[in-house]
Write a protein that holds these residues in place. Structure first.
Motif: not given
Ligand SMILES: Nc1ncnc2c1ncn2[C@@H]1O[C@H](COP(=O)(O)OP(=O)(O)O)[C@@H](O)[C@H]1O
Ligand SMILES: O=P([O-])([O-])O[C@@H]1[C@@H](O)[C@H](O)[C@@H](O)[C@H](O)[C@@H]1O
Length: 379
Positions: A277-279, A315-318, A322-327, A332-334
């Protein structure tokens, strides 16, 4: 999140599709001369493109790639440095390479380096829309330092890229020639009064330092795109329409503030590419911003530290779909793993500190070493 913007492109040839996670970095390499108390204490490769490429090459997911559009003159002195060697600039035969003098006072010790007085001594050609590759990109980074990213060039980036991230210094800098050959003093103008203001609605993220933020108008800008304000040793804050977040920094002994914001933006973009997420991605921004100030010029990252960071992100990333830079849209939220991610990255940061010699004032050192910052409590 804006789709690649085809506004007005109907009558034009549609750009070809590009690789799924390819980015486009637009901004010129430059020569940096660092002066402390009037004495030259360093001459280094500079330009956001150098700092950004350095971090993206180090921290992007394996399936990601990026192209750089940058311009230099025949006098460019760093063609064999890693970033320009991997991402060669366009040559402008009749122009000098952009160059800046960064002047620090003898007592310089601030993380924001408010006493960093910049002068643009030479400026290479602008980067024109037609200089950009004619294909689509997952994301774009508009990272001019000397006014080289023209409004029409940013507009074309918006049409080519699914999401565009902009460094405010590419938009709000003005250059006042002194006429005495010492170059042009760099000052800031209000974003609202520039031709870029109308493009903000079609940008995904705008990053500004706390010194630049008053010229951006955060409360207005946040209604158009997510605004990130970086705060030196205090980390950063994100402002979006409907929320905001404070993101804790990482400890660093500052020897040279140059490139902190550039490295931050690249780390942030890499975090989005990993599906954060952005945060949460802002943690990676803070991490690489702290790494940048710990070394003079474009930093080198210890392989062990990079391995640790990539293990953490794997290990931690989605999953990257997932809907982010290419989604379809940004989150935004942590996340619930935010604090754990900070703690893991802090562990990796220790690896970097253990590997690099302590910063000292030894005549070649740029600035006085600072006590490592201890990050404030979580957001
Ligand atoms: N002295 C420092 N200690 C730790 N982190 C720092 C320091 N200076 C900068 N950073 C990191 O780099 C980011 C960008 O630095 P900043 O100075 O705010 O940007 P700019 O270089 O654009 O002025 C900050 O948000 C922070 O995460
Ligand atoms: O330090 P920072 O603000 O992130 O970015 C810096 C620019 O402001 C400066 O003009 C340039 O000469 C440096 O190489 C670096 O790109």
């Amino acid at each position: 999140m804006p789709e690649p913007d085809d506004e007005g492109a109907g009558q034009q040839q549609q750009p070809k599709a590009g690789p799924a996670l390819e980015g486009l970095v637009v901004g010129s390499y430059c020569h940096d001369v660092l002066l402390r108390g009037g004495r030259v204490v360093g001459e280094t490769l500079g330009g956001a493109a150098a700092f950004v490429s350095n971090v993206l090459d180090a921290a992007s997911p394996p399936e990601a790639s990026f192209s750089v559009v940058s311009k230099v003159g025949p006098d460019f002195a760093y063609a064999s440095a890693p970033a320009p060697a991997r991402h060669p600039p366009l040559l402008c035969p009749a122009r000098p390479t952009t160059s800046f003098h960064a002047r620090f006072s003898d007592a310089a010790a601030s993380a924001h380096a408010p006493d960093r007085q910049l002068r643009r001594v030479h400026a290479c050609d602008p980067i024109y829309p037609e200089d950009l590759p004619d294909r689509r990109f997952a994301y774009g980074l508009a990272v001019g330092v000397a006014g080289e990213v023209l409004p029409e060039t940013l507009e074309r980036m918006i049409r080519l890229c699914r999401a565009v991230l902009v460094d405010a210094q590419a938009l709000i800098r003005a250059f006042d020639a002194e006429g005495d050959g010492s170059g042009a003093a760099v000052r800031h103008v209000a974003l609202e009064g520039t031709p870029y203001a109308g493009l903000l609605q079609r940008v995904a993220f705008l990053k500004a330092s706390s010194e630049e933020a008053p010229y951006v108008g955060v409360e207005t800008a946040r209604r158009r795109c997510c605004v990130i304000v970086t705060e030196g040793r205090d980390g950063c804050r994100l402002y979006w329409d409907g929320g905001e977040a404070r993101v804790a920094p990482f400890p660093a002994v500052q020897v040279d503030p140059t490139g902190a914001g550039d490295s931050y933006l690249a780390g942030f973009a890499a975090g989005l590419l990993w599906g954060l997420s952005a945060t949460d991605a802002a943690l990676l921004g803070n991490f690489f911003g702290a790494a940048a100030v710990s070394q003079v010029g474009v930093p080198t990252f210890h392989p062990k530290m990079l391995q640790a960071v990539k293990r953490i992100l794997e290990d931690k990333a989605m999953p990257r779909s997932s809907p982010c830079i290419n989604g379809a849209a940004f989150t935004f939220q942590r996340s619930i793993m935010h604090d754990e991610l900070h703690a893991s990255l802090e562990e990796a940061a220790r690896l970097m500190r253990d590997q690099s010699p302590p910063a000292t004032e030894n005549g070649d050192g740029i600035l006085l070493a600072q006590e490592p910052t201890s990050p404030p409590s979580g957001c």
